[in-house]
Design a protein around this motif. Sequence first.
Motif, PDB file in Angstrom:
ATOM      1  N   ALA A 201     -12.240  57.107 -37.594  1.00  0.00           N
ATOM      2  CA  ALA A 201     -11.402  56.784 -36.437  1.00  0.00           C
ATOM      3  C   ALA A 201     -10.087  56.171 -36.899  1.00  0.00           C
ATOM      4  N   ARG A 202      -9.008  56.563 -36.251  1.00  0.00           N
ATOM      5  CA  ARG A 202      -7.685  56.049 -36.577  1.00  0.00           C
ATOM      6  C   ARG A 202      -6.960  55.594 -35.310  1.00  0.00           C
ATOM      7  N   GLY A 203      -6.273  54.464 -35.426  1.00  0.00           N
ATOM      8  CA  GLY A 203      -5.400  53.991 -34.365  1.00  0.00           C
ATOM      9  C   GLY A 203      -3.960  54.171 -34.809  1.00  0.00           C
ATOM     10  N   VAL A 204      -3.146  54.812 -33.977  1.00  0.00           N
ATOM     11  CA  VAL A 204      -1.744  55.032 -34.322  1.00  0.00           C
ATOM     12  C   VAL A 204      -0.875  54.120 -33.458  1.00  0.00           C
ATOM     13  N   GLY A 205       0.159  53.532 -34.070  1.00  0.00           N
ATOM     14  CA  GLY A 205       0.984  52.570 -33.358  1.00  0.00           C
ATOM     15  C   GLY A 205       0.292  51.221 -33.286  1.00  0.00           C
ATOM     16  N   THR A 206       0.588  50.449 -32.228  1.00  0.00           N
ATOM     17  CA  THR A 206       0.013  49.096 -32.120  1.00  0.00           C
ATOM     18  C   THR A 206      -0.511  48.779 -30.721  1.00  0.00           C
ATOM     19  N   ASP A 207      -0.704  49.801 -29.885  1.00  0.00           N
ATOM     20  CA  ASP A 207      -1.145  49.542 -28.505  1.00  0.00           C
ATOM     21  C   ASP A 207      -2.635  49.802 -28.293  1.00  0.00           C
ATOM     22  N   TRP A 208      -3.386  49.966 -29.377  1.00  0.00           N
ATOM     23  CA  TRP A 208      -4.823  50.228 -29.271  1.00  0.00           C
ATOM     24  C   TRP A 208      -5.598  48.961 -29.609  1.00  0.00           C
ATOM     25  N   GLU A 209      -6.894  49.000 -29.321  1.00  0.00           N
ATOM     26  CA  GLU A 209      -7.749  47.836 -29.523  1.00  0.00           C
ATOM     27  C   GLU A 209      -8.522  47.989 -30.837  1.00  0.00           C
ATOM     28  N   VAL A 210      -8.288  47.065 -31.766  1.00  0.00           N
ATOM     29  CA  VAL A 210      -8.901  47.165 -33.090  1.00  0.00           C
ATOM     30  C   VAL A 210     -10.424  47.219 -33.003  1.00  0.00           C
ATOM     31  N   LYS A 211     -11.014  46.352 -32.206  1.00  0.00           N
ATOM     32  CA  LYS A 211     -12.479  46.301 -32.155  1.00  0.00           C
ATOM     33  C   LYS A 211     -13.074  47.589 -31.582  1.00  0.00           C
ATOM     34  N   GLU A 212     -12.332  48.289 -30.711  1.00  0.00           N
ATOM     35  CA  GLU A 212     -12.829  49.569 -30.202  1.00  0.00           C
ATOM     36  C   GLU A 212     -12.861  50.615 -31.315  1.00  0.00           C
ATOM     37  N   VAL A 213     -11.770  50.721 -32.043  1.00  0.00           N
ATOM     38  CA  VAL A 213     -11.664  51.748 -33.082  1.00  0.00           C
ATOM     39  C   VAL A 213     -12.621  51.458 -34.237  1.00  0.00           C
ATOM     40  N   THR A 214     -12.676  50.209 -34.690  1.00  0.00           N
ATOM     41  CA  THR A 214     -13.596  49.877 -35.778  1.00  0.00           C
ATOM     42  C   THR A 214     -15.048  49.993 -35.311  1.00  0.00           C
ATOM     43  N   GLY A 215     -15.302  49.709 -34.032  1.00  0.00           N
ATOM     44  CA  GLY A 215     -16.652  49.851 -33.490  1.00  0.00           C
ATOM     45  C   GLY A 215     -17.118  51.298 -33.482  1.00  0.00           C
ATOM     46  N   ILE A 216     -16.204  52.225 -33.188  1.00  0.00           N
ATOM     47  CA  ILE A 216     -16.539  53.653 -33.207  1.00  0.00           C
ATOM     48  C   ILE A 216     -16.910  54.081 -34.622  1.00  0.00           C
ATOM     49  N   ALA A 217     -16.057  53.717 -35.587  1.00  0.00           N
ATOM     50  CA  ALA A 217     -16.309  54.096 -36.976  1.00  0.00           C
ATOM     51  C   ALA A 217     -17.604  53.480 -37.489  1.00  0.00           C
ATOM     52  N   SER A 218     -17.855  52.233 -37.134  1.00  0.00           N
ATOM     53  CA  SER A 218     -19.061  51.557 -37.586  1.00  0.00           C
ATOM     54  C   SER A 218     -20.308  52.225 -37.030  1.00  0.00           C
ATOM     55  N   ALA A 219     -20.307  52.510 -35.733  1.00  0.00           N
ATOM     56  CA  ALA A 219     -21.483  53.116 -35.108  1.00  0.00           C
ATOM     57  C   ALA A 219     -21.783  54.490 -35.683  1.00  0.00           C
ATOM     58  N   LEU A 220     -20.717  55.211 -36.072  1.00  0.00           N
ATOM     59  CA  LEU A 220     -20.888  56.588 -36.540  1.00  0.00           C
ATOM     60  C   LEU A 220     -20.699  56.709 -38.048  1.00  0.00           C
ATOM     61  N   LEU A 221     -20.822  55.573 -38.765  1.00  0.00           N
ATOM     62  CA  LEU A 221     -20.847  55.545 -40.232  1.00  0.00           C
ATOM     63  C   LEU A 221     -19.640  56.219 -40.863  1.00  0.00           C
ATOM     64  N   GLY A 222     -18.461  55.972 -40.268  1.00  0.00           N
ATOM     65  CA  GLY A 222     -17.226  56.514 -40.812  1.00  0.00           C
ATOM     66  C   GLY A 222     -16.252  55.409 -41.164  1.00  0.00           C
ATOM     67  N   SER A 223     -15.030  55.783 -41.464  1.00  0.00           N
ATOM     68  CA  SER A 223     -14.003  54.806 -41.812  1.00  0.00           C
ATOM     69  C   SER A 223     -13.088  54.563 -40.625  1.00  0.00           C
ATOM     70  N   ALA A 224     -12.426  53.399 -40.632  1.00  0.00           N
ATOM     71  CA  ALA A 224     -11.445  53.066 -39.600  1.00  0.00           C
ATOM     72  C   ALA A 224     -10.185  52.575 -40.286  1.00  0.00           C
ATOM     73  N   ASP A 225      -9.033  52.881 -39.697  1.00  0.00           N
ATOM     74  CA  ASP A 225      -7.782  52.378 -40.267  1.00  0.00           C
ATOM     75  C   ASP A 225      -6.685  52.459 -39.214  1.00  0.00           C
ATOM     76  N   ILE A 226      -5.586  51.790 -39.525  1.00  0.00           N
ATOM     77  CA  ILE A 226      -4.401  51.811 -38.689  1.00  0.00           C
ATOM     78  C   ILE A 226      -3.350  52.677 -39.355  1.00  0.00           C
ATOM     79  N   VAL A 227      -2.646  53.470 -38.548  1.00  0.00           N
ATOM     80  CA  VAL A 227      -1.457  54.179 -38.999  1.00  0.00           C
ATOM     81  C   VAL A 227      -0.331  53.668 -38.102  1.00  0.00           C
ATOM     82  N   ALA A 228       0.282  52.560 -38.521  1.00  0.00           N
ATOM     83  CA  ALA A 228       1.262  51.887 -37.668  1.00  0.00           C
ATOM     84  C   ALA A 228       2.467  52.773 -37.388  1.00  0.00           C
ATOM     85  N   ASP A 229       2.908  53.517 -38.394  1.00  0.00           N
ATOM     86  CA  ASP A 229       4.043  54.424 -38.244  1.00  0.00           C
ATOM     87  C   ASP A 229       3.507  55.844 -38.086  1.00  0.00           C
ATOM     88  N   PRO A 230       3.732  56.485 -36.932  1.00  0.00           N
ATOM     89  CA  PRO A 230       3.184  57.825 -36.705  1.00  0.00           C
ATOM     90  C   PRO A 230       3.578  58.838 -37.770  1.00  0.00           C
TER      91      PRO A 230
END
Length: 452
Positions: A201-230
């Motif tokens: 799971a990836r969050g682009v920009g800064t208007d997303w919720e970190v705990k939502e994105v990291t929670g998705i990756a955690s539940a589905l055994l994947g990685s999570a990261d931010i891409v601040a600059d599109p």
Amino acid sequence: MANFSKSNVPQFSVEVYQNEFLPEGGREVNAIVTVTSTGGGTSGGLPLTAASATPLGIPGQRTDAAVALMVDCSGSMDYPATKMRNARDATASAIDTLRDGTAFAVVAGTHVAHEVYPGGGGLAVADPATRAQAKQALRRLSAGGGTAIGTWLRLADRLLHSEDVPIRHGILLTDGRNEHESPEDLRAALDACAGRFTCDARGVGTDWEVKEVTGIASALLGSADIVADPSGLAADFTRMMENAMGKEVADVSLRLWTPVGAEIVFVKQVAPTVEELTDRRTEAGPRAGDYPTGSWGDESRDYHVCVRVPEAGIGQEMLAARVSLIIPDPAGGTPQALSQGLVRAVWTDDMAASTSINPQVAHYTGQAELAQVIQQGLDARKSGDTDGATAKLGRAVQLAAASGNEDTAKLLAKVVDVVDVATGTVRLKAKVEEADEMTLETRSTKTVRVKK
């Protein structure tokens, strides 16, 4: 250490690092279990399927993998307009990275989920023609609507299971909060998809919720990261897809067997990231339980296992736990053991032996604490608890330096002014860029390996 090797399957090894000595009355045994997979994935040239030794990359040949790309197309993706364009380009780059023969689909996500390509409720097979068609379909993507990520995941699950393949993987991109479904709906979707496919799971920009994105990756055994600059999306998507294409064995479980009287206190992955696995146990026969680890290519991961054993007298010893790597039998028969390691307990009156902490155990205990205090410090900062935030983030600075986690130390330095590293004395910065704070939070669980 024990190994299992079979043609066309990566070789797994298990190494156990522990101080097996306990004082009289001691009951808690800690061990770091290092699992390494070699000989599959990207090792030695072209990857191999789990079913045959034929190199992949030959047009028209099917592989044993399926991938679903989920792209946020909500209205906020048009602000700025370059965000949607970068998302389309990134998805195209990921499609270009697919190996020939990989089954794939593209999903557009808003408050509903829509099949962008190939349509019809199924998957396409990657080759030059289908890649071109998929990229042509991407050009029609436009922003509009809300965000309901659970619907995207459920559609991806249906598509990925339209093909009989062992390795199923998702890549999810979002730029906003999951505002058009309840947290319970998203949780239910994650519960339904857990164990059925892995997902980065990836969050682009800064208007997303970190705990939502990291929670998705955690539940589905994947990685999570931010891409601040599109503009960085294409490179990130390419890396994610390259990693996904390196996976060769799916649904690997860490099986822990304990003797009568012993019990598992906790199991957590501690490298390359901290991931709590204790509550994910599924029973696997008398005194045995399986903990999911997801899919593997050529890689190594570390797990911290804590076992509580019965009291015993000086000079006695026992097997505290047996650790095995397990994969399911495709035919539905008995699961296959890939490798095995042993955790032991020996009671001694030698104080030097029983009070010595194994270096690997000490290192990863600190890394787990580092991830925890960063989260606590950032939560305190958001709630206005300046003293609490300063104390927790100061402790984080101290732990990052002690363990050699330079990347985390650099991220912390963008949130606090470091006065004294050794004592963890810091001052909160008066102004912090939102992207810097979100990057620290998103990457807080990333660890460094212990120096052997």
